[in-house]
Design a protein around this motif. Structure first.
Motif, short mmCIF file in Angstrom:
data_model
loop_
_atom_site.label_atom_id
_atom_site.label_comp_id
_atom_site.label_asym_id
_atom_site.label_seq_id
_atom_site.Cartn_x
_atom_site.Cartn_y
_atom_site.Cartn_z
N PRO A 285 0.69 -10.87 5.43
CA PRO A 285 1.05 -10.83 6.86
C PRO A 285 2.47 -10.33 7.15
N PRO A 286 3.50 -10.80 6.42
CA PRO A 286 4.84 -10.26 6.70
C PRO A 286 4.95 -8.76 6.41
N LEU A 287 4.24 -8.30 5.37
CA LEU A 287 4.29 -6.87 5.04
C LEU A 287 3.50 -6.05 6.05
N THR A 288 2.42 -6.63 6.56
CA THR A 288 1.66 -5.96 7.62
C THR A 288 2.56 -5.74 8.83
N GLY A 289 3.44 -6.69 9.08
CA GLY A 289 4.40 -6.56 10.17
C GLY A 289 5.35 -5.38 10.00
N LEU A 290 5.53 -4.94 8.76
CA LEU A 290 6.37 -3.77 8.48
C LEU A 290 5.56 -2.47 8.51
N GLY A 291 4.23 -2.60 8.67
CA GLY A 291 3.38 -1.41 8.70
C GLY A 291 2.56 -1.19 7.44
N TYR A 292 2.68 -2.08 6.45
CA TYR A 292 1.91 -1.94 5.22
C TYR A 292 0.46 -2.40 5.45
N THR A 293 -0.45 -1.80 4.69
CA THR A 293 -1.87 -2.16 4.73
C THR A 293 -2.32 -2.48 3.32
N LEU A 294 -3.03 -3.59 3.15
CA LEU A 294 -3.60 -3.93 1.84
C LEU A 294 -4.76 -2.98 1.56
N VAL A 295 -4.65 -2.21 0.47
CA VAL A 295 -5.69 -1.22 0.17
C VAL A 295 -6.40 -1.48 -1.16
N VAL A 296 -5.75 -2.18 -2.10
CA VAL A 296 -6.35 -2.42 -3.41
C VAL A 296 -6.22 -3.89 -3.79
N ARG A 297 -7.31 -4.41 -4.33
CA ARG A 297 -7.33 -5.77 -4.87
C ARG A 297 -8.07 -5.68 -6.21
N GLU A 298 -7.32 -5.91 -7.31
CA GLU A 298 -7.89 -5.79 -8.66
C GLU A 298 -7.65 -7.08 -9.45
N PRO A 299 -8.46 -8.09 -9.26
CA PRO A 299 -8.27 -9.33 -10.02
C PRO A 299 -8.31 -9.12 -11.53
N SER A 300 -9.13 -8.17 -12.00
CA SER A 300 -9.26 -7.97 -13.45
C SER A 300 -8.06 -7.27 -14.06
N PHE A 301 -7.19 -6.71 -13.25
CA PHE A 301 -6.01 -5.99 -13.74
C PHE A 301 -4.76 -6.78 -13.36
N HIS A 302 -4.57 -7.92 -14.02
CA HIS A 302 -3.39 -8.77 -13.82
C HIS A 302 -3.25 -9.21 -12.36
N GLN A 303 -4.36 -9.40 -11.67
CA GLN A 303 -4.34 -9.79 -10.26
C GLN A 303 -3.57 -8.79 -9.38
N HIS A 304 -3.61 -7.53 -9.77
CA HIS A 304 -2.89 -6.47 -9.04
C HIS A 304 -3.39 -6.33 -7.61
N ARG A 305 -2.44 -6.21 -6.71
CA ARG A 305 -2.71 -5.84 -5.33
C ARG A 305 -1.83 -4.63 -5.03
N MET A 306 -2.31 -3.76 -4.12
CA MET A 306 -1.47 -2.65 -3.69
C MET A 306 -1.55 -2.54 -2.17
N LEU A 307 -0.38 -2.46 -1.58
CA LEU A 307 -0.29 -2.20 -0.15
C LEU A 307 0.30 -0.82 0.03
N ARG A 308 -0.08 -0.17 1.11
CA ARG A 308 0.40 1.19 1.35
C ARG A 308 1.08 1.26 2.71
#
Length: 195
Positions: free
Chosen positions: A95-118
């Motif tokens: 939510p705080p990053l969404t406030g800066l304009g970021y969007t959650l685009v990737v969720r990879e639990p199998s890869f070290h719980q990686h998330r990516m926002l763009r």
């Protein structure tokens, strides 16, 4: 702290996992631009915004990827590693990053719980990992090696240019340069006494 074995092992995401939060992006043409001396300043501004938005939630913020290596041609996209206590706790940082304009685009639990926002403008890939992720160590080691080894920096740039003509999405482009990346990792891990 991850072990040498964790750091030196090439981890791949589960091929049956569907990482795209809102579906895969459309194919785009990969365009490499010459190194831009403004990239570090752009990173510092972005990192300051992320730290201000997240406060203590941001355990660390690092400039990684090709734009963090002086002299290396790259896509005009700033890659940033954001370290949080638990990437699964998306409510703590999305939510705080969404406030800066970021969007959650990737969720990879199998890869070290990686998330990516763009972030769309300027384009940023904000990679979220936990403090014990070996991928964070790998990113920093690869960056630092390329900064101090011009032969491998040139070899990597050549691999990037050779990977473009295949077309398709960025994942396909990344796959085409993977062999050279792994060769460089092998050299840097051996030089560090990890293999």
């Amino acid at each position: 702290m991850p072990t040498f074995e964790d750091i030196t092992r090439h981890h791949d995401a589960d091929p049956d996992e569907h990482p795209w939060v809102n579906g895969p992006p459309p194919p785009t043409t990969v365009v490499l631009t010459p190194y831009d001396p403004g990239w570090p300043h752009r990173y510092r501004t972005l990192a300051a915004d992320v730290r201000a938005a997240l406060g203590d939630v941001a355990l660390d913020v690092e400039h990684v990827g090709s734009t963090s290596v002086e002299g290396l041609a790259a896509k005009d996209i700033i890659d940033i590693d954001l370290i949080v206590a638990d990437p699964r706790d998306e409510d703590a940082y999305v939510p705080p990053l969404t406030g800066l304009g970021y969007t959650l685009v990737v969720r990879e639990p199998s890869f070290h719980q990686h998330r990516m926002l763009r972030l769309a403008d300027p384009v940023v890939n904000l990679h979220v990992f936990g403090p014990d992720s070996p991928e964070v160590v790998r990113h920093r080691m690869f960056r630092d090696w390329l900064r101090t080894h011009p032969e491998d920096r040139a070899r990597y740039e050549e691999a990037k240019r050779a990977a473009i003509p295949g077309g398709g999405n960025v994942m396909a482009y990344n796959a085409r340069k993977q062999e050279v990346i792994r060769e460089i990792y092998d050299r840097l891990f051996r030089a560090a006494g990890m293999l």
